[in-house]
Design a protein around this motif. Structure first.
Motif, PDB file in Angstrom:
ATOM      1  N   PHE A   1       7.470  -5.375   6.385  1.00 28.21           N
ATOM      2  CA  PHE A   1       7.091  -5.575   4.987  1.00 28.21           C
ATOM      3  C   PHE A   1       7.907  -6.703   4.362  1.00 28.21           C
ATOM      4  N   ALA A   2       9.208  -6.738   4.630  1.00 26.81           N
ATOM      5  CA  ALA A   2      10.085  -7.769   4.075  1.00 26.81           C
ATOM      6  C   ALA A   2       9.647  -9.151   4.545  1.00 26.81           C
TER       7      ALA A   2
ATOM      8  N   ILE B   1       3.431 -10.654  -6.383  1.00 23.33           N
ATOM      9  CA  ILE B   1       4.033 -11.156  -5.139  1.00 23.33           C
ATOM     10  C   ILE B   1       3.488 -10.447  -3.907  1.00 23.33           C
ATOM     11  N   TYR B   2       2.737  -9.379  -4.111  1.00 20.52           N
ATOM     12  CA  TYR B   2       2.171  -8.647  -2.974  1.00 20.52           C
ATOM     13  C   TYR B   2       0.987  -7.853  -3.491  1.00 20.52           C
ATOM     14  N   ASP B   3      -0.137  -7.868  -2.728  1.00 22.11           N
ATOM     15  CA  ASP B   3      -1.339  -7.189  -3.194  1.00 22.11           C
ATOM     16  C   ASP B   3      -2.038  -6.509  -2.023  1.00 22.11           C
TER      17      ASP B   3
ATOM     18  N   PRO C   1      -2.722  -2.806   5.119  1.00 19.34           N
ATOM     19  CA  PRO C   1      -3.305  -1.532   4.671  1.00 19.34           C
ATOM     20  C   PRO C   1      -2.326  -0.366   4.649  1.00 19.34           C
ATOM     21  N   GLU C   2      -1.356  -0.372   5.570  1.00 19.44           N
ATOM     22  CA  GLU C   2      -0.409   0.745   5.577  1.00 19.44           C
ATOM     23  C   GLU C   2       0.603   0.664   4.442  1.00 19.44           C
ATOM     24  N   TYR C   3       0.741  -0.528   3.860  1.00 18.80           N
ATOM     25  CA  TYR C   3       1.618  -0.709   2.688  1.00 18.80           C
ATOM     26  C   TYR C   3       0.730  -1.079   1.512  1.00 18.80           C
TER      27      TYR C   3
ATOM     28  N   LYS D   1      -8.230   5.817   4.267  1.00 23.26           N
ATOM     29  CA  LYS D   1      -8.396   6.930   5.196  1.00 23.26           C
ATOM     30  C   LYS D   1      -7.809   6.639   6.569  1.00 23.26           C
ATOM     31  N   THR D   2      -7.653   5.363   6.897  1.00 20.79           N
ATOM     32  CA  THR D   2      -7.119   4.997   8.200  1.00 20.79           C
ATOM     33  C   THR D   2      -5.612   5.223   8.309  1.00 20.79           C
TER      34      THR D   2
END
Length: 354
Positions: free
Chosen positions: A41-42, A66-68, A72-74, A95-96
């Motif tokens: 993520f970083a 700064i992040y959108d 998908p997991e974040y 759902k995944t």
């Protein structure tokens, strides 16, 4: 007797002082190793910032996304305000993604943010974003009353990062506000569903001859007044009306040269005579607003309903120009359906509407 205090001091050599300073710095700079997920993520955050910081600096933008939900997991939208505060809106995971992992992913996002931005945890404000009934997204979720000042377009606005899901400003509408301000010089301006009045401030800054700000919430109308005062705009030429915009449009008689119409997707809030569904009601709402438009005037109509479809067949007498592409800023380019915007004017061949 004389009251005395015994104090003892340890005298350090210059070298010892330097050693102590180094030890303090090392403790301050120490960061525990990130987990693989937090590291991933970083790294995405660093990539986004490398692109956005140059653009933000060039355009003097100090608050931006700064992040959108890049991964998908974040699944979150993250806005950085003034280099000091973070608003992290966690979406319901797709759902995944294993629901049991959601808490872990949130923790990894927070750790990644503190590592990359060097922001203390207390300045990271976390909220959960999900589909809200009516105007629930505008209702209070806390009662701190803590507000901060941010800058945008030469203006100063108040935000609240704790008490509501939204902060008092929609960053994706930055360019809509700018266009509204550019069109406002000498104009009689109307801002409907005005929220905290940020667009009204832009209009006043752009030289509007008069402004009218209409919203159904006393809280947000007072906030709008504060935003105006904070920027030095006051006087009888700036009016604020607490009203249900649908009902107010039925009885309004004044003409306006420039109108911003930015209604919610759906509303059944207290004080409304009927519900508002923007897909169902947009044609009626546009026509009611057009009746207040002076000859040669301009209506900016905006919506954040991602499945919205403009019913052009029911607006043949109007010149409807889709300017959505011009109003999506670089920090929202990942999701170009964040909002839609149209510039609407009367067609000259229909003088009966003038």
């Amino acid at each position: 007797p004389i009251e005395c205090t015994l104090a003892t001091f340890q005298i350090y050599s210059e070298q010892e002082k330097e050693d102590i300073r180094e030890e303090i710095k090392a403790k301050k700079d120490f960061r525990p190793a990130l987990s693989p997920g937090a590291e991933m993520f970083a790294n995405r955050l660093k990539k986004n910032l490398k692109r956005l910081k140059k653009w933000a600096k060039k355009n003097r933008i100090t608050s931006y996304r700064i992040y959108d939900a890049d991964m998908p997991e974040y699944s979150a939208a993250i806005d950085h305000y003034e280099g000091q505060w973070i608003n992290l809106q966690e979406y319901m995971p797709p759902k995944t993604v294993d629901p049991g992992q959601a808490g872990k992913h949130l923790d990894e996002m927070i750790k990644g943010l503190t590592a990359v931005l060097d922001i203390p945890r207390r300045n990271i404000h976390v909220k959960t974003r999900k589909q809200q009934p009516g105007l629930a997204q505008y209702e209070k979720i806390a009662h701190t009353g803590e507000r901060h000042k941010i800058r945008e377009g030469g203006n100063i606005f108040l935000i609240n990062l704790t008490d509501y899901l939204d902060t008092g400003i929609f960053l994706d509408q930055r360019l809509i506000r700018e266009i509204f301000g550019q069109l406002a010089e000498t104009k009689r301006v109307l801002n409907l569903f005005a929220y905290t009045g940020t667009a009204t401030v832009y209009a006043a800054r752009g030289g509007a001859g008069a402004t009218t700000t209409v919203d159904n919430s006393n809280t947000y109308l007072d906030w709008a007044k504060e935003n105006m005062r904070l920027n030095g705009f006051s006087g009888q030429q700036h009016s604020f009306i607490k009203a249900d915009c649908l009902s107010w449009l039925e009885n309004a008689e004044l003409e306006y040269d420039l109108i911003l119409l930015d209604p919610p997707t759906f509303s059944n809030s207290k004080g409304m005579k009927r519900t508002l569904d923007i897909q169902r009601d947009h044609v009626e709402l546009i026509w009611k607003t057009i009746k207040l438009l002076a000859p040669g005037g301009t209506l900016l109509f905006s919506t954040n309903f991602r499945k919205f479809r403009m019913d052009m067949e029911k607006l043949p007498e109007l010149n409807v120009e889709d300017i959505s592409g011009q109003t999506i800023p670089p920090d929202f380019e990942r999701n170009r359906k964040i909002h839609y915007c149209w510039k609407i004017r009367r067609r000259r061949e229909h003088p009966s509407l003038s």
